[in-house]
Design a protein around this motif. Structure first.
Motif, PDB file in Angstrom:
ATOM      1  N   GLU A 299       0.827  -1.206   0.000  1.00  0.00           N
ATOM      2  CA  GLU A 299       0.000   0.000   0.000  1.00  0.00           C
ATOM      3  C   GLU A 299       0.864   1.259   0.000  1.00  0.00           C
ATOM      4  O   GLU A 299       0.565   2.239  -0.697  1.00  0.00           O
ATOM      5  N   LEU A 300       1.939   1.246   0.795  1.00  0.00           N
ATOM      6  CA  LEU A 300       2.833   2.408   0.842  1.00  0.00           C
ATOM      7  C   LEU A 300       3.550   2.619  -0.489  1.00  0.00           C
ATOM      8  O   LEU A 300       3.808   3.757  -0.893  1.00  0.00           O
ATOM      9  N   ILE A 301       3.887   1.520  -1.173  1.00  0.00           N
ATOM     10  CA  ILE A 301       4.519   1.646  -2.493  1.00  0.00           C
ATOM     11  C   ILE A 301       3.551   2.319  -3.466  1.00  0.00           C
ATOM     12  O   ILE A 301       3.937   3.197  -4.243  1.00  0.00           O
ATOM     13  N   ASP A 302       2.268   1.924  -3.429  1.00  0.00           N
ATOM     14  CA  ASP A 302       1.269   2.557  -4.292  1.00  0.00           C
ATOM     15  C   ASP A 302       1.173   4.058  -3.995  1.00  0.00           C
ATOM     16  O   ASP A 302       1.109   4.884  -4.921  1.00  0.00           O
ATOM     17  N   GLU A 303       1.140   4.407  -2.709  1.00  0.00           N
ATOM     18  CA  GLU A 303       1.060   5.826  -2.339  1.00  0.00           C
ATOM     19  C   GLU A 303       2.313   6.584  -2.793  1.00  0.00           C
ATOM     20  O   GLU A 303       2.220   7.720  -3.271  1.00  0.00           O
ATOM     21  N   ALA A 304       3.483   5.955  -2.631  1.00  0.00           N
ATOM     22  CA  ALA A 304       4.728   6.610  -3.041  1.00  0.00           C
ATOM     23  C   ALA A 304       4.747   6.852  -4.547  1.00  0.00           C
ATOM     24  O   ALA A 304       5.206   7.909  -5.008  1.00  0.00           O
ATOM     25  N   ILE A 305       4.249   5.898  -5.317  1.00  0.00           N
ATOM     26  CA  ILE A 305       4.198   6.083  -6.778  1.00  0.00           C
ATOM     27  C   ILE A 305       3.290   7.247  -7.137  1.00  0.00           C
ATOM     28  O   ILE A 305       3.630   8.101  -7.974  1.00  0.00           O
ATOM     29  N   ASP A 306       2.118   7.319  -6.507  1.00  0.00           N
ATOM     30  CA  ASP A 306       1.184   8.415  -6.795  1.00  0.00           C
ATOM     31  C   ASP A 306       1.793   9.766  -6.429  1.00  0.00           C
ATOM     32  O   ASP A 306       1.681  10.741  -7.194  1.00  0.00           O
ATOM     33  N   ASN A 307       2.458   9.843  -5.283  1.00  0.00           N
ATOM     34  CA  ASN A 307       3.055  11.110  -4.854  1.00  0.00           C
ATOM     35  C   ASN A 307       4.170  11.555  -5.792  1.00  0.00           C
ATOM     36  O   ASN A 307       4.257  12.733  -6.169  1.00  0.00           O
ATOM     37  N   LYS A 308       5.009  10.605  -6.182  1.00  0.00           N
ATOM     38  CA  LYS A 308       6.131  10.962  -7.055  1.00  0.00           C
ATOM     39  C   LYS A 308       5.656  11.318  -8.460  1.00  0.00           C
ATOM     40  O   LYS A 308       6.255  12.166  -9.130  1.00  0.00           O
ATOM     41  N   LYS A 309       4.597  10.680  -8.914  1.00  0.00           N
ATOM     42  CA  LYS A 309       4.043  11.056 -10.221  1.00  0.00           C
ATOM     43  C   LYS A 309       3.470  12.461 -10.181  1.00  0.00           C
ATOM     44  O   LYS A 309       3.588  13.222 -11.156  1.00  0.00           O
ATOM     45  N   MET A 310       2.863  12.836  -9.056  1.00  0.00           N
ATOM     46  CA  MET A 310       2.348  14.190  -8.922  1.00  0.00           C
ATOM     47  C   MET A 310       3.491  15.204  -8.916  1.00  0.00           C
ATOM     48  O   MET A 310       3.420  16.258  -9.570  1.00  0.00           O
ATOM     49  N   GLN A 311       4.565  14.891  -8.184  1.00  0.00           N
ATOM     50  CA  GLN A 311       5.735  15.767  -8.184  1.00  0.00           C
ATOM     51  C   GLN A 311       6.322  15.900  -9.590  1.00  0.00           C
ATOM     52  O   GLN A 311       6.726  16.983 -10.010  1.00  0.00           O
ATOM     53  N   LEU A 312       6.343  14.775 -10.298  1.00  0.00           N
ATOM     54  CA  LEU A 312       6.891  14.791 -11.656  1.00  0.00           C
ATOM     55  C   LEU A 312       6.036  15.668 -12.572  1.00  0.00           C
ATOM     56  O   LEU A 312       6.569  16.432 -13.389  1.00  0.00           O
ATOM     57  N   ARG A 313       4.715  15.585 -12.446  1.00  0.00           N
ATOM     58  CA  ARG A 313       3.852  16.419 -13.271  1.00  0.00           C
ATOM     59  C   ARG A 313       4.074  17.907 -12.986  1.00  0.00           C
ATOM     60  O   ARG A 313       4.136  18.727 -13.902  1.00  0.00           O
ATOM     61  N   ASN A 314       4.203  18.242 -11.701  1.00  0.00           N
ATOM     62  CA  ASN A 314       4.417  19.650 -11.349  1.00  0.00           C
ATOM     63  C   ASN A 314       5.751  20.170 -11.887  1.00  0.00           C
ATOM     64  O   ASN A 314       5.835  21.277 -12.430  1.00  0.00           O
ATOM     65  N   LEU A 315       6.805  19.372 -11.708  1.00  0.00           N
ATOM     66  CA  LEU A 315       8.116  19.799 -12.199  1.00  0.00           C
ATOM     67  C   LEU A 315       8.141  19.883 -13.726  1.00  0.00           C
ATOM     68  O   LEU A 315       8.747  20.797 -14.302  1.00  0.00           O
ATOM     69  N   THR A 316       7.485  18.937 -14.384  1.00  0.00           N
ATOM     70  CA  THR A 316       7.430  18.966 -15.848  1.00  0.00           C
ATOM     71  C   THR A 316       6.675  20.199 -16.344  1.00  0.00           C
ATOM     72  O   THR A 316       7.085  20.850 -17.320  1.00  0.00           O
ATOM     73  N   LEU A 444      10.052   1.889  -8.135  1.00  0.00           N
ATOM     74  CA  LEU A 444       8.867   1.588  -7.333  1.00  0.00           C
ATOM     75  C   LEU A 444       7.877   0.718  -8.102  1.00  0.00           C
ATOM     76  O   LEU A 444       7.249  -0.181  -7.526  1.00  0.00           O
ATOM     77  N   GLU A 445       7.730   0.968  -9.380  1.00  0.00           N
ATOM     78  CA  GLU A 445       6.809   0.150 -10.176  1.00  0.00           C
ATOM     79  C   GLU A 445       7.325  -1.281 -10.301  1.00  0.00           C
ATOM     80  O   GLU A 445       6.543  -2.237 -10.277  1.00  0.00           O
ATOM     81  N   GLN A 446       8.656  -1.423 -10.430  1.00  0.00           N
ATOM     82  CA  GLN A 446       9.229  -2.775 -10.427  1.00  0.00           C
ATOM     83  C   GLN A 446       8.979  -3.461  -9.085  1.00  0.00           C
ATOM     84  O   GLN A 446       8.599  -4.635  -9.020  1.00  0.00           O
ATOM     85  N   ALA A 447       9.208  -2.705  -7.987  1.00  0.00           N
ATOM     86  CA  ALA A 447       8.998  -3.263  -6.654  1.00  0.00           C
ATOM     87  C   ALA A 447       7.535  -3.610  -6.425  1.00  0.00           C
ATOM     88  O   ALA A 447       7.216  -4.610  -5.786  1.00  0.00           O
ATOM     89  N   ARG A 448       6.629  -2.793  -6.957  1.00  0.00           N
ATOM     90  CA  ARG A 448       5.202  -3.083  -6.792  1.00  0.00           C
ATOM     91  C   ARG A 448       4.807  -4.378  -7.490  1.00  0.00           C
ATOM     92  O   ARG A 448       4.077  -5.210  -6.921  1.00  0.00           O
ATOM     93  N   ALA A 449       5.290  -4.550  -8.703  1.00  0.00           N
ATOM     94  CA  ALA A 449       4.966  -5.779  -9.435  1.00  0.00           C
ATOM     95  C   ALA A 449       5.505  -7.008  -8.706  1.00  0.00           C
ATOM     96  O   ALA A 449       4.812  -8.020  -8.568  1.00  0.00           O
ATOM     97  N   THR A 450       6.750  -6.901  -8.241  1.00  0.00           N
ATOM     98  CA  THR A 450       7.353  -8.038  -7.547  1.00  0.00           C
ATOM     99  C   THR A 450       6.700  -8.261  -6.193  1.00  0.00           C
ATOM    100  O   THR A 450       6.503  -9.407  -5.767  1.00  0.00           O
ATOM    101  N   SER A 451       6.366  -7.179  -5.496  1.00  0.00           N
ATOM    102  CA  SER A 451       5.727  -7.306  -4.174  1.00  0.00           C
ATOM    103  C   SER A 451       4.366  -7.963  -4.291  1.00  0.00           C
ATOM    104  O   SER A 451       3.976  -8.756  -3.438  1.00  0.00           O
ATOM    105  N   ARG A 452       3.638  -7.622  -5.343  1.00  0.00           N
ATOM    106  CA  ARG A 452       2.337  -8.255  -5.532  1.00  0.00           C
ATOM    107  C   ARG A 452       2.473  -9.759  -5.728  1.00  0.00           C
ATOM    108  O   ARG A 452       1.696 -10.547  -5.170  1.00  0.00           O
ATOM    109  N   GLN A 453       3.473 -10.153  -6.515  1.00  0.00           N
ATOM    110  CA  GLN A 453       3.690 -11.584  -6.727  1.00  0.00           C
ATOM    111  C   GLN A 453       4.150 -12.248  -5.443  1.00  0.00           C
ATOM    112  O   GLN A 453       3.727 -13.365  -5.109  1.00  0.00           O
ATOM    113  N   GLU A 454       5.045 -11.566  -4.685  1.00  0.00           N
ATOM    114  CA  GLU A 454       5.507 -12.109  -3.418  1.00  0.00           C
ATOM    115  C   GLU A 454       4.352 -12.276  -2.441  1.00  0.00           C
ATOM    116  O   GLU A 454       4.262 -13.269  -1.729  1.00  0.00           O
ATOM    117  N   LEU A 455       3.478 -11.282  -2.379  1.00  0.00           N
ATOM    118  CA  LEU A 455       2.341 -11.359  -1.475  1.00  0.00           C
ATOM    119  C   LEU A 455       1.417 -12.499  -1.866  1.00  0.00           C
ATOM    120  O   LEU A 455       0.870 -13.202  -1.006  1.00  0.00           O
TER     121      LEU A 455
END
Length: 513
Positions: A299-316, A444-455
């Motif tokens: 869940e925290l990985i999902d939140e981190a991805i959303d936050n960083k994507k928002m930061q990326l949009r603002n900086l872009t 983070l997206e790589q970790a999310r995919a792997t974490s889902r499989q691990e879970l």
């Protein structure tokens, strides 16, 4: 996940693991004692291990296999236990611990995964000390926290770390107080089964069993005292009466001995298993908690991805606006340069000047004289502007006092000015941040995919181990209840036979009279 290291010569235990001896030894130079347990297997392998080594071995298995229900070992007795229980002879405790440690090893040998673990085989072999085993792979390569994805070792990695650089720190680790937002309903039911109510009921069951055994022990002692009293009383009588009283004392002594035997049998065949399953509840709760933490991490990985994507949009967006402004400024620099006072006058009537807020010292604020500081009879043309000032700076000079009218805006201007001094190239810094954010999002997206499989794999493993434990529990509880019944039947039959025998002797003696 960790894959067990197969043994070069697989062992077939077939329940042939025995702790044959428990020898008490003393440390050199002091009076503290410890017990060494001798383990023998069917291959005539022999190992001598202390209780502390059993404890460390089990803890290592928990770190290697956090999703498995590692069997319990007997709890360590403290000085308080010895004081409150008034234990003078610890031989009974040593024997009990020997039985429970042997049962621990047998349960490991029956586990489909743990039986293949090479660390287990080395522990039984005895050719290596426990210190040597603990300081070698895979135990030496274990991360400090199973949830840590970047390990300090190159030899022990989870499936997530295999796809990430070992220096990354973008993967979040949940705190123990984290509450799941989307918990798994299936495991919520499992958590309830091992929750406080289940632990309380099992604890009450164990408490009642201990109290019964304690009272049976008191009853055995009372029978022993009563038998001694009958024997003493027989010395004051003569004839058949003295004989009958003496026989009565002997039967009561036999009842005392039978009661002690029943207590020992109940302790071995029943009470110790109850203690094991009270610990199993705690073990199951730990495993479920680990899975919950892994789910929280996802869940925290999902939140981190959303936050960083928002930061990326603002900086872009900021980068795009800065590029457009640079293009506009480049176009204005190609026009003929006007006198400074003419440019200032044009800026005063420019309708776009209200939308420009220049707060950086790099734009030339330090060289511009505020309009409020000019004498009333002084013309605008008398203001000395820097010859290299940009058009945006000149247009913004009109309202700089207005821009800084509030303390918040003044503080923001000072902060940006300081940052401008420290950052020699804000555009390059922004582009570096965009690059780092893209890299972090990819990790983070790589970790999310792997974490889902691990879970997913973890869920299957835990469920299989819970099913295996349930089958083991059903078989052992059946054995416990049958043993409980047989022990009481034998106890009652022995006592009944003893009292029938003395009744027949008294009856025959009375008939002779």
């Amino acid at each position: 996940m960790y894959t067990p290291i197969p043994c070069q010569c697989p062992l077939d235990f077939n329940d042939n693991i025995k702790i044959t001896d428990a020898e008490k030894k003393h440390n050199e130079g002091n009076k503290t004692a410890y017990v060494v347990y001798t383990i023998k297997t069917a291959e005539n392998k022999e190992a001598r291990r202390r209780y502390s080594e059993f404890e460390s071995f089990r803890r290592s298995l928990m770190n290697l296999y956090p999703t498995l229900l590692i069997p319990p070992i007997p709890e360590k007795h403290s000085l308080v236990n010895y004081t409150t229980q008034n234990i003078k002879d610890d031989s009974a405790i040593i024997e009990k611990r020997k039985r429970m440690l042997e049962r621990f090893l047998l349960r490991l040998a029956k586990h489909p995964i743990l039986v293949k673990e090479h660390v287990f085989h080395r522990f039984l072999n005895g050719s290596s000390t426990w210190t040597e085993i603990r300081q070698s792979s895979p135990l030496s390569d274990l991360p400090k926290d199973p949830l840590l994805l970047a390990t300090e070792s190159n030899r022990f990695t989870t499936s997530i770390t295999s796809s990430l650089p070992t220096s990354t720190n973008v993967i979040p680790i949940p705190s123990t107080s984290y509450t799941l937002k989307y918990p798994d309903k299936t495991f919520e039911e499992s958590e309830q089964k091992v929750g406080k109510s289940a632990q309380q009921s099992t604890f009450q069951f164990e408490k009642s069993q201990k109290r019964i055994l304690r009272r049976l022990g008191d009853l055995s002692n009372d029978y022993a005292e009563l038998g001694s009293a009958y024997n003493a009383l027989s010395l004051n009588e003569t004839g058949l009466l003295a004989t009958f009283i003496e026989k009565m004392g002997q039967v009561i002594d036999g009842t005392s001995h039978a009661t002690k035997t029943m207590i020992q049998s109940l302790e071995i065949e029943f009470a110790e298993y109850v203690q094991d399953y009270l610990q199993y509840l705690h073990i199951a709760k730990q495993v479920l908690r680990y899975r919950q933490m892994k789910e929280a991490q996802l869940e925290l990985i999902d939140e981190a991805i959303d936050n960083k994507k928002m930061q990326l949009r603002n900086l872009t967006k900021t980068e795009d606006e800065a590029s457009k402004l640079d293009l506009k400024q480049d176009g204005s620099m190609q026009r003929p340069i006007q006198p400074a006072h003419t440019t200032a006058m044009n800026a005063a009537t420019d309708p776009l000047d209200d939308n420009i807020d220049t707060e950086s010292i790099e734009d030339g604020f330090s060289a511009i004289v505020k309009i409020d500081d000019v004498e009333p009879d002084t013309t605008i043309a008398a203001v000395n502007y820097p010859t290299n000032a940009s058009a945006s700076v000149l247009r913004a000079s009109k309202h700089q006092t207005k821009k800084w009218s509030s303390p918040r805006k003044l503080f923001s201007a000072v902060t940006d000015t300081i940052q401008g001094i420290m950052d020699t190239d804000p555009g390059q810094t922004r582009r570096n941040q965009i690059s780092k954010l893209k890299e972090a999002i990819e990790q983070l997206e790589q970790a999310r995919a792997t974490s889902r499989q691990e879970l997913k794999d973890m869920t299957v493993t835990i469920q299989q181990d819970f099913d295996r434990l349930q089958a083991q529990k059903e078989a052992e509880i059946r054995y416990m209840l049958i043993a409980f019944a047989k022990i009481h039947v034998v106890y009652c039959e022995q006592n009944a036979a003893s009292w029938k025998d003395i009744r027949n002797q008294v009856k025959m003696s009375m008939e002779k009279l």
